[in-house]
Design a protein around this motif. Sequence first.
Motif, PDB file in Angstrom:
ATOM      1  N   SER A 148      34.131 -41.558 -30.194  1.00 15.30           N
ATOM      2  CA  SER A 148      35.122 -41.433 -31.252  1.00 15.30           C
ATOM      3  C   SER A 148      35.733 -40.044 -31.154  1.00 15.30           C
ATOM      4  CB  SER A 148      34.479 -41.646 -32.624  1.00 15.30           C
ATOM      5  OG  SER A 148      33.562 -40.604 -32.908  1.00 15.30           O
ATOM      6  N   ALA A 149      36.671 -39.762 -32.057  1.00 12.84           N
ATOM      7  CA  ALA A 149      37.354 -38.471 -31.985  1.00 12.84           C
ATOM      8  C   ALA A 149      37.763 -38.020 -33.373  1.00 12.84           C
ATOM      9  CB  ALA A 149      38.587 -38.561 -31.086  1.00 12.84           C
ATOM     10  N   ALA A 150      37.885 -36.712 -33.524  1.00 15.00           N
ATOM     11  CA  ALA A 150      38.404 -36.099 -34.742  1.00 15.00           C
ATOM     12  C   ALA A 150      39.479 -35.109 -34.349  1.00 15.00           C
ATOM     13  CB  ALA A 150      37.284 -35.400 -35.516  1.00 15.00           C
ATOM     14  N   LEU A 151      40.416 -34.870 -35.267  1.00 18.25           N
ATOM     15  CA  LEU A 151      41.454 -33.871 -35.078  1.00 18.25           C
ATOM     16  C   LEU A 151      41.342 -32.837 -36.180  1.00 18.25           C
ATOM     17  CD1 LEU A 151      44.606 -36.018 -34.169  1.00 18.25           C
ATOM     18  CD2 LEU A 151      43.028 -34.862 -32.613  1.00 18.25           C
ATOM     19  N   VAL A 152      41.339 -31.557 -35.787  1.00 14.59           N
ATOM     20  CA  VAL A 152      41.205 -30.465 -36.741  1.00 14.59           C
ATOM     21  C   VAL A 152      42.396 -29.528 -36.585  1.00 14.59           C
ATOM     22  CG1 VAL A 152      39.696 -29.203 -35.135  1.00 14.59           C
ATOM     23  CG2 VAL A 152      39.720 -28.587 -37.558  1.00 14.59           C
ATOM     24  N   SER A 153      43.000 -29.170 -37.710  1.00 20.10           N
ATOM     25  CA  SER A 153      44.170 -28.305 -37.684  1.00 20.10           C
ATOM     26  C   SER A 153      43.761 -26.849 -37.538  1.00 20.10           C
ATOM     27  CB  SER A 153      44.997 -28.490 -38.959  1.00 20.10           C
ATOM     28  OG  SER A 153      44.294 -27.984 -40.079  1.00 20.10           O
ATOM     29  N   ARG A 154      44.720 -26.013 -37.217  1.00 16.13           N
ATOM     30  CA  ARG A 154      44.454 -24.589 -37.059  1.00 16.13           C
ATOM     31  C   ARG A 154      43.964 -23.965 -38.370  1.00 16.13           C
ATOM     32  NH1 ARG A 154      46.507 -20.771 -33.363  1.00 16.13           N
ATOM     33  NH2 ARG A 154      48.011 -22.278 -32.568  1.00 16.13           N
ATOM     34  N   ASN A 155      44.383 -24.521 -39.513  1.00 18.11           N
ATOM     35  CA  ASN A 155      43.944 -23.955 -40.791  1.00 18.11           C
ATOM     36  C   ASN A 155      42.605 -24.517 -41.268  1.00 18.11           C
ATOM     37  OD1 ASN A 155      44.522 -26.481 -41.787  1.00 18.11           O
ATOM     38  ND2 ASN A 155      46.325 -25.864 -42.961  1.00 18.11           N
ATOM     39  N   GLY A 156      41.905 -25.248 -40.395  1.00 14.23           N
ATOM     40  CA  GLY A 156      40.541 -25.647 -40.691  1.00 14.23           C
ATOM     41  C   GLY A 156      40.374 -26.968 -41.396  1.00 14.23           C
ATOM     42  N   VAL A 184      37.924 -42.319 -41.777  1.00  6.23           N
ATOM     43  CA  VAL A 184      37.369 -41.821 -43.039  1.00  6.23           C
ATOM     44  C   VAL A 184      38.117 -40.576 -43.492  1.00  6.23           C
ATOM     45  CG1 VAL A 184      35.084 -42.803 -42.619  1.00  6.23           C
ATOM     46  CG2 VAL A 184      35.552 -40.457 -41.914  1.00  6.23           C
ATOM     47  N   PHE A 185      38.746 -39.871 -42.543  1.00  8.55           N
ATOM     48  CA  PHE A 185      39.697 -38.805 -42.844  1.00  8.55           C
ATOM     49  C   PHE A 185      41.024 -39.222 -42.229  1.00  8.55           C
ATOM     50  CE2 PHE A 185      35.773 -35.998 -42.345  1.00  8.55           C
ATOM     51  CZ  PHE A 185      35.477 -36.030 -43.709  1.00  8.55           C
ATOM     52  N   GLY A 186      42.057 -39.369 -43.058  1.00  9.18           N
ATOM     53  CA  GLY A 186      43.341 -39.854 -42.555  1.00  9.18           C
ATOM     54  C   GLY A 186      44.538 -39.106 -43.087  1.00  9.18           C
ATOM     55  N   HIS A 213      40.307 -35.835 -46.073  1.00  8.93           N
ATOM     56  CA  HIS A 213      40.214 -34.675 -45.181  1.00  8.93           C
ATOM     57  C   HIS A 213      38.943 -33.899 -45.506  1.00  8.93           C
ATOM     58  CE1 HIS A 213      41.918 -32.943 -48.875  1.00  8.93           C
ATOM     59  NE2 HIS A 213      41.380 -31.801 -48.493  1.00  8.93           N
ATOM     60  N   TRP A 214      38.611 -32.958 -44.640  1.00 10.42           N
ATOM     61  CA  TRP A 214      37.505 -32.028 -44.882  1.00 10.42           C
ATOM     62  C   TRP A 214      37.980 -30.658 -44.412  1.00 10.42           C
ATOM     63  CZ3 TRP A 214      32.247 -31.864 -41.819  1.00 10.42           C
ATOM     64  CH2 TRP A 214      31.428 -30.869 -42.371  1.00 10.42           C
ATOM     65  N   TYR A 256      35.912 -31.379 -49.531  1.00  7.48           N
ATOM     66  CA  TYR A 256      35.483 -32.593 -48.827  1.00  7.48           C
ATOM     67  C   TYR A 256      36.006 -33.794 -49.604  1.00  7.48           C
ATOM     68  CZ  TYR A 256      32.101 -36.197 -47.310  1.00  7.48           C
ATOM     69  OH  TYR A 256      31.502 -37.337 -46.852  1.00  7.48           O
ATOM     70  N   VAL A 257      36.920 -34.544 -48.968  1.00  7.32           N
ATOM     71  CA  VAL A 257      37.559 -35.682 -49.630  1.00  7.32           C
ATOM     72  C   VAL A 257      37.496 -36.886 -48.686  1.00  7.32           C
ATOM     73  CG1 VAL A 257      39.636 -36.493 -50.826  1.00  7.32           C
ATOM     74  CG2 VAL A 257      39.118 -34.044 -50.753  1.00  7.32           C
ATOM     75  N   PRO A 258      36.380 -37.592 -48.630  1.00 11.11           N
ATOM     76  CA  PRO A 258      36.298 -38.759 -47.749  1.00 11.11           C
ATOM     77  C   PRO A 258      37.059 -39.940 -48.349  1.00 11.11           C
ATOM     78  CG  PRO A 258      34.269 -38.541 -48.995  1.00 11.11           C
ATOM     79  CD  PRO A 258      35.118 -37.353 -49.354  1.00 11.11           C
ATOM     80  N   ARG A 259      37.769 -40.654 -47.503  1.00 14.32           N
ATOM     81  CA  ARG A 259      38.513 -41.840 -47.922  1.00 14.32           C
ATOM     82  C   ARG A 259      38.378 -42.910 -46.838  1.00 14.32           C
ATOM     83  NH1 ARG A 259      38.104 -39.511 -51.940  1.00 14.32           N
ATOM     84  NH2 ARG A 259      39.696 -38.892 -53.455  1.00 14.32           N
ATOM     85  N   PRO A 260      37.255 -43.641 -46.840  1.00 14.76           N
ATOM     86  CA  PRO A 260      37.025 -44.641 -45.783  1.00 14.76           C
ATOM     87  C   PRO A 260      38.075 -45.750 -45.775  1.00 14.76           C
ATOM     88  CG  PRO A 260      34.991 -44.129 -46.963  1.00 14.76           C
ATOM     89  CD  PRO A 260      36.110 -43.501 -47.734  1.00 14.76           C
TER      90      PRO A 260
END
Length: 591
Positions: A17-25, A40-42, A51-52, A128-132
């Motif tokens: 699987s994969a995740a994408l993280v922005s420069r601002n964390g 779960v993060f969209g 997001h987290w 931390y805001v999970p949204r499955p």
Amino acid sequence: MSASEIADYGLLSDCASAALVSRNGSIDWWCPGRFDAPSVFGRLLDADAGHWTLCPVAASDRPAEREYVEDSLVLRTVHHSGDGAVAVTEGLVAEPGARGHELGRNSPMVLARVVEGLTGTVRMRCEYVPRPDYGLIVPYLHCRDGQVLADAGPLTLHLYSPVPLDCAHGRAYAEFDVSAGQVLGFHLASAPAYGPPPQRLDPAPALAETVEAWRVIRELHPYAGRYPELVRRSALVVQGLTYRPSGAVVAAVTMSLPARLGGTENYDYRYAWLRDFILTMRALWVTTCPEDTGRLFDWAGRSAGRTGDEPVPIMYGVTGERDLSEYSLDHLHGYAGSRPVRVGNDAWRQRQHDVPGVLIGAYLLRDELRPLSDESKALFAGLAEQATHWREPDAGMWEDRGPGRHYVASKAMCWGALDSAVKLAPIIGSHADPERWAAVRDEIRATLLRDGWNDRVGAYTGVIGSPELDASVLVMPGTGIVPATDPRMRATIEAIATNLMTDDGLVRRWPDDPAGFVACTFWLVECLAMAGETERAAALFERTAARANDLGLFAEQIDPRTGEHLGNTPLALSHVGLIGAAWRLTKPEFD
């Protein structure tokens, strides 16, 4: 807060699987378990889809600095504030003891983030805001014993935090100080709702183990050509897009990122395309060990299965699923308002004539031609027979959703399929019909070189009888149907370089394409190198490679006005194109 620019994201992968993280964390995309699983993060696609974020409370005028740790897909970002600096190291962790190609075969589905104080004391925030289920579910959050449990739908998410978090309305939040020398580890584990809970781990050692697993992959894959650092980065991205349990390589880890902001051509790319297969095989052959090419080839053969009168599907899910029926997520606003947001991809229903050539030609790329099973012999013979239907229209390389047309590149790939099948006839055995295949092959070439050429345009055009240029014909020299040095092919290369090139030096797919297409630009590099213009090809390669983001990642396209990356990201075809172009500049005769 909305999503960041596409080029602002870094890739984290565990080869499943994969995740994408922005420069601002902010982690704005994660689909635990499989690339094509529900997110779960969209926030990438909607501000309310999860997001987290882990970053300093106070914004700084000094941008964060980031890099991958020791050629891994573990990312280290240094954030600055007026009171000091912190580093956040994060990644999708490897299973304990995994090394090299073992990475991803049994992923623990854990996202780890380690905060380290570098100077001063920095006030940090964790949101931390999970949204499955693509943001459809607002879970219950239970905060206890240093853990936040998100419980709703088919997954449970266990966030282990070294600082207490306040939970309310599906959101957990904390602010805390980090001083120089202090280290705090967070990790988020995903597990089935009705299975055992995940095991707790120590984030810092887990990330160190993950770096070691990636390091072994690099050691297994020496590369001795030009631009080694660029090639190694792109090879690592291709590895990160590989679903290790099956060997499939997905086109990208995202869905519905637009080629035109606010546009409607937003598609799900989290699947494996056979169209890209031979180019991916070639890139793996150049940069990796035979195990990767073998597993990818075996996946393709198993997925294609027995052929009949119906065309072989052009794409599959990561474990060979065929039905990828498309539907829209109407509750999501889309990236920059680009709707609809699509899951699945109805292109799986299309006829594309390039598929037989891709599969048969890929077999010839292998280091050694292993004996074929009876099933594989029948498969290759069936693919060759499908190529004999080259006179039928198809959807073309760019998967046009209108009526089928007579695409020049598609028919060139039919020629390639039959040419490869004739060469393999002794191996295919009694299933082969080499004399008939050779006759049809020769008919395709004569027809294509005659009717694919447009005298008024002075080039091979995208569709027989059409005056419109199309960068897809740049694949013709690679098939062997016509050399790049042929006067007509040479004129076609120049016509594309003159008329499809954007002001910032990237190649459009066709005249009205909204942006430069990264892979097509690298194909032009290859054609120029094969035509003997090595210096010109190298200059174009270097200009194009410099358009990657600060982590060396490419999306599908680049806007010629703003330089913004567009389309799904990171795109395997863009990185495969870079590898192929670098190797062509190393060995112009390579095919």
